[in-house]
Design an enzyme around this catalytic site. Sequence first.
Site, PDB file in Angstrom:
ATOM      1  N   ASP A   1       0.832  -1.200   0.000  1.00  0.00           N
ATOM      2  CA  ASP A   1       0.000   0.000   0.000  1.00  0.00           C
ATOM      3  C   ASP A   1       0.877   1.265   0.000  1.00  0.00           C
ATOM      4  OD1 ASP A   1      -2.428   1.458   0.301  1.00  0.00           O
ATOM      5  OD2 ASP A   1      -2.180   1.515   2.484  1.00  0.00           O
TER       6      ASP A   1
ATOM      7  N   THR B   1      -6.724   3.156  10.415  1.00  0.00           N
ATOM      8  CA  THR B   1      -6.807   3.816  11.724  1.00  0.00           C
ATOM      9  C   THR B   1      -7.763   3.103  12.681  1.00  0.00           C
ATOM     10  OG1 THR B   1      -6.271   5.898  10.659  1.00  0.00           O
ATOM     11  CG2 THR B   1      -7.263   6.043  12.837  1.00  0.00           C
TER      12      THR B   1
HETATM   13 ZN   LIG Z   1      -4.372   5.379   1.641  1.00  0.00          ZN
END
Ligand SMILES: [Zn+2]
Length: 272
Positions: free
Chosen positions: A77, A224
């Site tokens: 990512d 998160t």
């Molecule tokens: Zn991202």
Amino acid sequence: MPIATCPELLRSPIAAFNVITLEHAEGIVSGADSVNLPVILQLSQNAIQFHQYPDAIAAAMVAVARNANVPVLLHLDHITDVSLAQRTKELGFSSLMYDGSTLDFAENVATTAQLAGWCAKNGVWLEAELGEVGGKDGAHAPGVRTDPKEAVQFVTETGVNSLAVAVGSSHAMVNKTAAIDLGLVARLREAVGVPLVLHGSSGVPDEIITQAVAAGIWKVNIGTALNIAFTGAVRNWLADNDGVDPRKYLRLARAEMAATVAHYLQVVAAGR
Ligand SMILES: [Zn+2]
């Protein structure tokens, strides 16, 4: 179960969760196993650089994925380093997000297209994103929106397999207050011929995630929310106990992350 590849997972929308520690990887896969839904484990360039020994966390993710009872895809990512991107296969991963969002449009197109050629040759799935001039957080700064015409041009000129779009979410939000432009999601889905990816989904209310999926988002990225679960569990245990064995609180952190993953996988599946 053998590790999954992107083409196999295209039929249904899916959630992707960011791994930082081994406990994240184990928690994510155990959460996916508990609801019997496929999942994506993703590893950012930042998370790779956080670890002191090269490839250790990627190797751990491969081992965890192999032991899953559901299809698990391994994805890199926000990779900005092209030489790291070209190590995707060697790390045991089959999918990659190249982030050229800080480059200008022409440079982003050129670099992404070059990488797309490498990916096609090597059987690696490529996700990419458009940049935003002056935007520190690339396409995911609040207020930034992907222009459908520019998105079509980017996908056509680069040959990417999927596109991260800016439709209202932003990274690292600890409150679920992001408003998603669902009309724009639908227009992008209509215009752009590849699957769409929503980044920063921890900041999006559950019902809006479901609606965004129904409107055309294929992959929902969540980072998160897992860290809120992990750190909350550790903080609570340490506040009430003076033991020193980290297994006591890491076990709880892993279980909290698994519950969070199970929840989000169902939120995404509800938008099918
Ligand atoms: Zn991202």
